[in-house]
Design a protein around this motif. Structure first.
Motif, PDB file in Angstrom:
ATOM      1  N   ARG A  48      36.842  40.015  31.125  1.00 55.51           N
ATOM      2  CA  ARG A  48      38.166  40.790  30.777  1.00 55.51           C
ATOM      3  C   ARG A  48      37.244  42.340  31.439  1.00 55.51           C
ATOM      4  O   ARG A  48      38.587  42.946  32.198  1.00 55.51           O
ATOM      5  N   ALA A  49      36.278  42.409  32.341  1.00 48.54           N
ATOM      6  CA  ALA A  49      36.650  43.378  32.972  1.00 48.54           C
ATOM      7  C   ALA A  49      37.134  43.534  34.300  1.00 48.54           C
ATOM      8  O   ALA A  49      37.236  44.061  35.384  1.00 48.54           O
ATOM      9  N   ILE A  50      36.108  42.017  35.057  1.00 40.45           N
ATOM     10  CA  ILE A  50      37.291  41.708  36.288  1.00 40.45           C
ATOM     11  C   ILE A  50      38.887  41.600  36.644  1.00 40.45           C
ATOM     12  O   ILE A  50      39.222  41.502  37.014  1.00 40.45           O
ATOM     13  N   LYS A  51      39.032  41.143  35.326  1.00 42.83           N
ATOM     14  CA  LYS A  51      40.640  40.408  34.856  1.00 42.83           C
ATOM     15  C   LYS A  51      41.679  42.446  34.745  1.00 42.83           C
ATOM     16  O   LYS A  51      42.103  42.232  35.528  1.00 42.83           O
ATOM     17  N   ARG A  52      40.877  43.707  33.947  1.00 47.50           N
ATOM     18  CA  ARG A  52      41.223  44.711  34.431  1.00 47.50           C
ATOM     19  C   ARG A  52      41.066  44.510  35.737  1.00 47.50           C
ATOM     20  O   ARG A  52      42.170  45.564  36.055  1.00 47.50           O
ATOM     21  N   TYR A  53      40.422  45.085  36.422  1.00 50.83           N
ATOM     22  CA  TYR A  53      39.710  45.375  37.376  1.00 50.83           C
ATOM     23  C   TYR A  53      41.491  44.450  38.746  1.00 50.83           C
ATOM     24  O   TYR A  53      41.534  45.835  39.350  1.00 50.83           O
ATOM     25  N   LEU A  54      40.948  43.888  38.593  1.00 56.16           N
ATOM     26  CA  LEU A  54      41.978  43.395  39.558  1.00 56.16           C
ATOM     27  C   LEU A  54      43.499  43.437  39.120  1.00 56.16           C
ATOM     28  O   LEU A  54      44.239  43.508  40.074  1.00 56.16           O
ATOM     29  N   ARG A  55      43.677  43.485  37.949  1.00 55.06           N
ATOM     30  CA  ARG A  55      44.883  43.862  37.207  1.00 55.06           C
ATOM     31  C   ARG A  55      45.460  45.164  38.493  1.00 55.06           C
ATOM     32  O   ARG A  55      46.610  45.477  38.414  1.00 55.06           O
ATOM     33  N   GLU A  56      44.005  46.454  37.811  1.00 57.98           N
ATOM     34  CA  GLU A  56      44.442  47.488  38.746  1.00 57.98           C
ATOM     35  C   GLU A  56      44.785  47.838  39.854  1.00 57.98           C
ATOM     36  O   GLU A  56      45.167  48.816  40.527  1.00 57.98           O
ATOM     37  N   GLN A  57      43.801  46.318  40.356  1.00 56.92           N
ATOM     38  CA  GLN A  57      44.326  46.872  42.314  1.00 56.92           C
ATOM     39  C   GLN A  57      45.800  46.211  42.369  1.00 56.92           C
ATOM     40  O   GLN A  57      45.782  46.490  43.857  1.00 56.92           O
ATOM     41  N   GLU A  58      46.001  45.204  42.352  1.00 50.59           N
ATOM     42  CA  GLU A  58      47.402  44.573  42.906  1.00 50.59           C
ATOM     43  C   GLU A  58      47.212  44.072  43.925  1.00 50.59           C
ATOM     44  O   GLU A  58      47.848  44.654  45.153  1.00 50.59           O
ATOM     45  N   GLU A  59      46.304  43.277  44.231  1.00 52.42           N
ATOM     46  CA  GLU A  59      46.082  43.494  45.750  1.00 52.42           C
ATOM     47  C   GLU A  59      47.190  41.909  46.250  1.00 52.42           C
ATOM     48  O   GLU A  59      46.659  41.185  45.260  1.00 52.42           O
ATOM     49  N   PRO A  60      47.964  41.952  47.483  1.00 52.95           N
ATOM     50  CA  PRO A  60      48.871  40.512  47.695  1.00 52.95           C
ATOM     51  C   PRO A  60      48.160  39.501  48.680  1.00 52.95           C
ATOM     52  O   PRO A  60      47.293  40.572  49.332  1.00 52.95           O
ATOM     53  N   HIS A  61      48.562  38.405  47.990  1.00 52.66           N
ATOM     54  CA  HIS A  61      47.211  37.751  49.359  1.00 52.66           C
ATOM     55  C   HIS A  61      46.231  37.577  49.009  1.00 52.66           C
ATOM     56  O   HIS A  61      45.451  37.501  49.962  1.00 52.66           O
ATOM     57  N   MET A  62      46.250  37.847  48.026  1.00 53.79           N
ATOM     58  CA  MET A  62      44.298  37.454  47.177  1.00 53.79           C
ATOM     59  C   MET A  62      43.479  36.376  47.812  1.00 53.79           C
ATOM     60  O   MET A  62      42.475  35.323  48.047  1.00 53.79           O
ATOM     61  N   LYS A  63      44.300  34.687  47.401  1.00 53.32           N
ATOM     62  CA  LYS A  63      43.786  33.438  47.876  1.00 53.32           C
ATOM     63  C   LYS A  63      44.099  33.491  49.532  1.00 53.32           C
ATOM     64  O   LYS A  63      42.596  32.823  49.707  1.00 53.32           O
ATOM     65  N   ARG A  64      44.320  34.229  50.279  1.00 59.39           N
ATOM     66  CA  ARG A  64      43.990  34.907  52.027  1.00 59.39           C
ATOM     67  C   ARG A  64      43.055  35.444  52.489  1.00 59.39           C
ATOM     68  O   ARG A  64      42.215  35.002  52.858  1.00 59.39           O
ATOM     69  N   LYS A  65      42.563  36.177  51.103  1.00 57.77           N
ATOM     70  CA  LYS A  65      41.499  37.211  51.507  1.00 57.77           C
ATOM     71  C   LYS A  65      40.058  36.985  50.999  1.00 57.77           C
ATOM     72  O   LYS A  65      38.779  36.768  51.188  1.00 57.77           O
ATOM     73  N   VAL A  66      40.317  35.718  49.963  1.00 58.61           N
ATOM     74  CA  VAL A  66      39.168  35.308  49.300  1.00 58.61           C
ATOM     75  C   VAL A  66      38.362  34.029  50.288  1.00 58.61           C
ATOM     76  O   VAL A  66      37.090  34.223  50.699  1.00 58.61           O
TER      77      VAL A  66
END
Length: 510
Positions: A37-55
């Motif tokens: 849940r903490a990871i989901k909440r953190y990722l929603r707050e960041q709203e980073e585009p192109h996440m697959k490319r960055k990973v």
């Protein structure tokens, strides 16, 4: 069946309790719902585009650093390495300060978000697996003060909270990256009963802020950080600093690659050599001091994975010591990770290498199979009564009919246990943890030299099981060897049954 009774310790073993003591591996680990849940909440707050490319680019950067480190001269400390994202106008990814052997890892915000989404659950699973074994091997050990070096986003801290939920009082974190520190603070928001947490950018900053009498920690852990230091000299300097800050237990964890295993082996050899030299010097200087007092003040032994404190038998063998922990992928991993052509699996295997040191001499314990005589399969068959050979055909037919009527239910591959809503009944969870801890303390493997380690996956072929085991060849655990064992049902059905239930990373009794 053999009577598994040790005359020296008067501890009764049955095949079930013996297997429970030897079992150290974890099946498919489910990351706690709180962390998910903490990871989901953190990722929603960041709203980073192109996440697959960055990973993907973060994964490629790890591979590039691994390749560069292998080409570096061990005694040379480089000052700068190019940013893995190949951007000229952005800051460098990390650098080495060779003045005092300390490091500065500088993850930027986009790298940190990609790390949380893709790597944090896997690193957590490896740390949890290692720390849980430390708790099983040291049932009286409950760290109150902990140092987490190279803490990153707090993977080891979350594992510490799961393994020792009640004993933690103070945690010092050393993490140079401000982005990583912010992510770690964001992930623990809303957690109850947190220990006192202090963050530092380096070991020097921690040493300046804390007095000498308060610098020692019950547990020091450095996970997935030594591999990012290309110089062997700098690694040794940092590990020696960490050892000086350790009051009781030091844990080092690295990726389960040839390079990661080599780093663990080098640090293991250095600390053992350093403490043996100190022990010899203290005995020469303090000849009038009682021997028991000198022994308590100095020395070191390995809690896990090695069953001995001698030279690693895998050196120059072409093999490397590593283990694996399977974990169920989180929703973020399933969303952002890519597969090679086929569908993404619902689990992944995190390979890791580790070593856990403890101050003091290895305790002298009797070996678990001392004085035990096992019966062969032929001897067991000779003792059977004629009633045991009778078959109740009516019960057999009923059981077959029930099996045919049982409807087949296929498991939904999209539905995961870990995505279920967390049960808020903390009292029930605490009771289960207490019961599990009592069982582990009752059926535990001691730190004597009588417990070997299964290094690679056992091979089961018909009625025989082949295993590669690292074991101690001396009663005091001073020397070890690497042996290939083959157990057959005809010669020893009891140990054969134990071998069939054993997995990679479990212990093996001698």
């Amino acid at each position: 069946m053999a009577s598994l009774i040790s005359e020296t310790t008067q501890k009764i073993f049955t095949p079930e309790t013996l297997w429970s003591a030897a079992k150290q591996s974890e099946r498919c680990l489910i990351v706690p719902v709180r962390l998910r849940r903490a990871i989901k909440r953190y990722l929603r707050e960041q709203e980073e585009p192109h996440m697959k490319r960055k990973v993907l680019r973060l994964s490629e950067s790890f591979n590039e650093i691994k390749g560069v480190n292998l080409m570096l001269t061990e005694s040379t400390s480089k000052e700068l390495f190019e940013d893995p994202l190949k951007s000229v106008d952005q800051s460098k990814r990390w650098k080495i300060k060779s003045g005092y052997g300390d490091i500065g890892l500088t993850y930027r915000d986009d790298e940190t978000v990609a790390y949380v989404a893709s790597r944090m659950p896997a690193v957590y699973s490896a740390c949890f697996r290692v720390l849980r074994e430390v708790r099983r091997r040291l049932p009286g050990f409950s760290p109150a003060k902990v140092l987490d070096f190279g803490a990153g986003t707090g993977s080891a801290f979350w594992a510490l909270r799961e393994v020792w939920p009640c004993s933690l009082e103070k945690v010092n974190i050393v993490e140079p990256s401000q982005s990583m520190q912010r992510a770690g603070q964001s992930l623990i928001q809303g957690l109850k009963n947190l220990p006192l947490i202090h963050s530092y950018s380096s070991i020097q900053a921690l040493s300046k802020d804390i007095s000498k009498s308060d610098r020692e920690h019950d547990l020091v852990i450095a996970s997935y950080v030594l591999g990012e230091i290309p110089s062997l000299k700098d690694r040794i300097t940092i590990v020696r600093q960490l050892w000086d800050l350790t009051r009781d237990v030091l844990v080092l964890v690295e990726p389960g690659t040839p390079q990661g295993s080599s780093i663990i082996s080098q640090m293991r050899s250095h600390i053992l050599w350093m403490e043996k030299r100190k022990c010899r010097k203290s005995k020469d200087v303090n000849k009038e001091t009682p021997k028991d007092l000198v022994t308590r003040r100095s020395g070191v032994h390995i809690v896990a994975p090695c069953p001995h404190d001698g030279r690693c038998p895998l050196e120059n063998s072409g093999k490397y010591c590593h283990f694996v922990q399977r974990l169920q992928r989180t929703t973020s991993q399933r969303a952002y990770k890519r597969s090679n052509g086929g569908p993404l699996r619902g689990f992944e295997d995190e390979k890791f290498s580790y070593v856990a040191f403890r101050r003091g001499q290895r305790p002298g314990e009797s070996w678990p199979l001392d004085g035990i005589e096992f019966e062969t399969l032929k001897e067991q068959h000779a003792k059977r009564s004629p009633e045991d050979l009778e078959i109740d055909y009516e019960d057999l037919i009923k059981s077959q009919d029930e099996a045919e009527l049982m409807p087949y239910e296929e498991v939904d591959p999209v539905c995961y246990e870990s995505d279920a809503i967390e049960n808020e009944d903390d009292n029930n969870n605490n009771n289960k943890d207490l019961e599990q801890k009592e069982e582990e303390e009752t059926n535990r493997a001691d730190l004597g030299g009588g417990w070997g380690r299964i290094i690679f996956p056992p091979v089961r072929r018909g009625r025989q099981v082949a295993m590669d085991v690292c074991r101690s060849i001396e009663r005091d655990g001073s020397e070890g060897s690497f042996e290939h064992m083959v157990l057959t049902r005809s010669k020893n059905p009891t140990l054969h049954r134990l071998a069939r239930k054993s997995f990679w990373g479990d212990l093996w009794p001698f």
